[in-house]
Scaffold this motif. Sequence first.
Motif, PDB file in Angstrom:
ATOM      1  N   ARG A   1      -5.518 -31.718  18.157  1.00 10.32           N
ATOM      2  CA  ARG A   1      -4.684 -31.757  16.953  1.00 10.32           C
ATOM      3  C   ARG A   1      -4.963 -32.993  16.104  1.00 10.32           C
ATOM      4  N   CYS A   2      -5.530 -34.026  16.709  1.00 15.18           N
ATOM      5  CA  CYS A   2      -5.806 -35.270  15.985  1.00 15.18           C
ATOM      6  C   CYS A   2      -7.208 -35.295  15.381  1.00 15.18           C
ATOM      7  N   LEU A   3      -8.039 -34.327  15.730  1.00 13.41           N
ATOM      8  CA  LEU A   3      -9.404 -34.282  15.216  1.00 13.41           C
ATOM      9  C   LEU A   3      -9.484 -33.357  14.007  1.00 13.41           C
TER      10      LEU A   3
ATOM     11  N   VAL B   1     -27.571 -31.413  22.206  1.00 15.63           N
ATOM     12  CA  VAL B   1     -26.290 -32.075  22.468  1.00 15.63           C
ATOM     13  C   VAL B   1     -26.191 -33.250  21.508  1.00 15.63           C
ATOM     14  N   LYS B   2     -25.228 -33.189  20.596  1.00 12.20           N
ATOM     15  CA  LYS B   2     -25.106 -34.244  19.583  1.00 12.20           C
ATOM     16  C   LYS B   2     -24.780 -35.588  20.218  1.00 12.20           C
ATOM     17  N   VAL B   3     -23.779 -35.589  21.075  1.00  8.10           N
ATOM     18  CA  VAL B   3     -23.352 -36.833  21.708  1.00  8.10           C
ATOM     19  C   VAL B   3     -22.541 -36.495  22.949  1.00  8.10           C
ATOM     20  N   VAL B   4     -22.632 -37.358  23.945  1.00  6.93           N
ATOM     21  CA  VAL B   4     -21.803 -37.253  25.144  1.00  6.93           C
ATOM     22  C   VAL B   4     -20.755 -38.359  25.079  1.00  6.93           C
ATOM     23  N   VAL B   5     -19.510 -37.998  25.331  1.00 11.75           N
ATOM     24  CA  VAL B   5     -18.397 -38.939  25.230  1.00 11.75           C
ATOM     25  C   VAL B   5     -17.853 -39.227  26.631  1.00 11.75           C
ATOM     26  N   LEU B   6     -17.962 -40.474  27.054  1.00 11.88           N
ATOM     27  CA  LEU B   6     -17.407 -40.913  28.331  1.00 11.88           C
ATOM     28  C   LEU B   6     -16.145 -41.724  28.036  1.00 11.88           C
ATOM     29  N   VAL B   7     -15.039 -41.334  28.628  1.00 14.57           N
ATOM     30  CA  VAL B   7     -13.776 -42.021  28.378  1.00 14.57           C
ATOM     31  C   VAL B   7     -13.351 -42.758  29.641  1.00 14.57           C
ATOM     32  N   ASP B   8     -13.548 -44.066  29.634  1.00 16.57           N
ATOM     33  CA  ASP B   8     -13.203 -44.920  30.770  1.00 16.57           C
ATOM     34  C   ASP B   8     -13.838 -44.411  32.066  1.00 16.57           C
TER      35      ASP B   8
ATOM     36  N   PHE C   1      -7.502 -43.325  19.635  1.00 14.92           N
ATOM     37  CA  PHE C   1      -8.705 -42.817  20.297  1.00 14.92           C
ATOM     38  C   PHE C   1      -9.356 -41.722  19.461  1.00 14.92           C
ATOM     39  N   ALA C   2      -8.547 -40.790  18.948  1.00 17.55           N
ATOM     40  CA  ALA C   2      -9.081 -39.681  18.162  1.00 17.55           C
ATOM     41  C   ALA C   2      -9.766 -40.177  16.890  1.00 17.55           C
ATOM     42  N   THR C   3      -9.202 -41.205  16.272  1.00 15.91           N
ATOM     43  CA  THR C   3      -9.809 -41.752  15.054  1.00 15.91           C
ATOM     44  C   THR C   3     -11.201 -42.297  15.331  1.00 15.91           C
ATOM     45  N   ARG C   4     -11.331 -43.063  16.413  1.00 15.03           N
ATOM     46  CA  ARG C   4     -12.649 -43.601  16.767  1.00 15.03           C
ATOM     47  C   ARG C   4     -13.605 -42.489  17.182  1.00 15.03           C
ATOM     48  N   LEU C   5     -13.094 -41.514  17.917  1.00 12.73           N
ATOM     49  CA  LEU C   5     -13.936 -40.403  18.355  1.00 12.73           C
ATOM     50  C   LEU C   5     -14.462 -39.621  17.158  1.00 12.73           C
ATOM     51  N   GLU C   6     -13.595 -39.376  16.184  1.00  8.96           N
ATOM     52  CA  GLU C   6     -14.010 -38.643  14.984  1.00  8.96           C
ATOM     53  C   GLU C   6     -15.126 -39.390  14.258  1.00  8.96           C
ATOM     54  N   GLU C   7     -15.042 -40.704  14.229  1.00  2.00           N
ATOM     55  CA  GLU C   7     -16.086 -41.500  13.588  1.00  2.00           C
ATOM     56  C   GLU C   7     -17.438 -41.281  14.264  1.00  2.00           C
ATOM     57  N   PHE C   8     -17.442 -41.309  15.586  1.00  2.00           N
ATOM     58  CA  PHE C   8     -18.700 -41.145  16.314  1.00  2.00           C
ATOM     59  C   PHE C   8     -19.248 -39.727  16.168  1.00  2.00           C
TER      60      PHE C   8
END
Length: 265
Positions: free
Chosen positions: A3-5, A74-81, A250-257
């Motif tokens: 919902r935040c993306l 694969v555009k990008v892989v996102v690792l969260v902590d 977190f969603a704001t930074r993720l959207e940027e990437f």
Amino acid sequence: LARCLDSARPVYAVHLHGLAKRTLPPTVEAIAADRLQAVRAARPHGPYVLGGHCNGGMVALEMAHQLRAAGERVKVVVLVDTSAPRHGRRAVHRTVDMLARLRGLPPEGRTELDLRIARTLEEVAWWACYCQNRLRILVRSGMPAQADFVWRKLAGAAWHVAGVLWGRPASRGGAPPHASAALAEPSQAYRRAIQRYVPALYAGPVVLFRAEELPANRPDLGWSRVLPRLEVAVIPGDHHTSITRHISAFATRLEEFIQRAETGA
């Protein structure tokens, strides 16, 4: 998070075990292959953005490996902590192979020896990590929280002892022992798979979101040696609140990437 993306971007949540009650595959590679079937059923071809929180990041990374091997983008892989597996894991596997050869064990015997050693080491490592994390949390919390934690642990221990002495079920909810074992087994199988995982070099773009409230000996959480295109971003919160209470940040930074990956910037 979805919902935040960007609302125009489809987001799929992939449950680790699937919704059906099935036996968890024994390795991260097999788990990733199994979950890719669900991903490609919903979206047969890329480009993809894959991500996971904590150990789920390892599964996402392995899924990216397999997709790229199949010719997908694969555009990008996102690792969260997500912390990288320790170097010692490779040494353990080499030691097991050497012992198996010295003892002349067949392949199935070698696998059994590897499992026995891995299970012993994983239990020690899990409890050490658990105690370390609990200590960090308690040190940062106030006296009331510390007292409450100690009280709950003592109460739980007393309940368990009472159950042993008077024959009551170990679970406060009255669940039979076999039910508790059934619930614990998938978690244990998953932990065994994670403990044995040795990630290969991944040449694609990866972003690691690291929670700022948890101290880290290495800013990259140990990933740079196998992820040459790694970027690290620090997000507010701890391991859990970074994806709950601070989900908007977190969603704001993720959207940027994601947007950067889409434009190739």
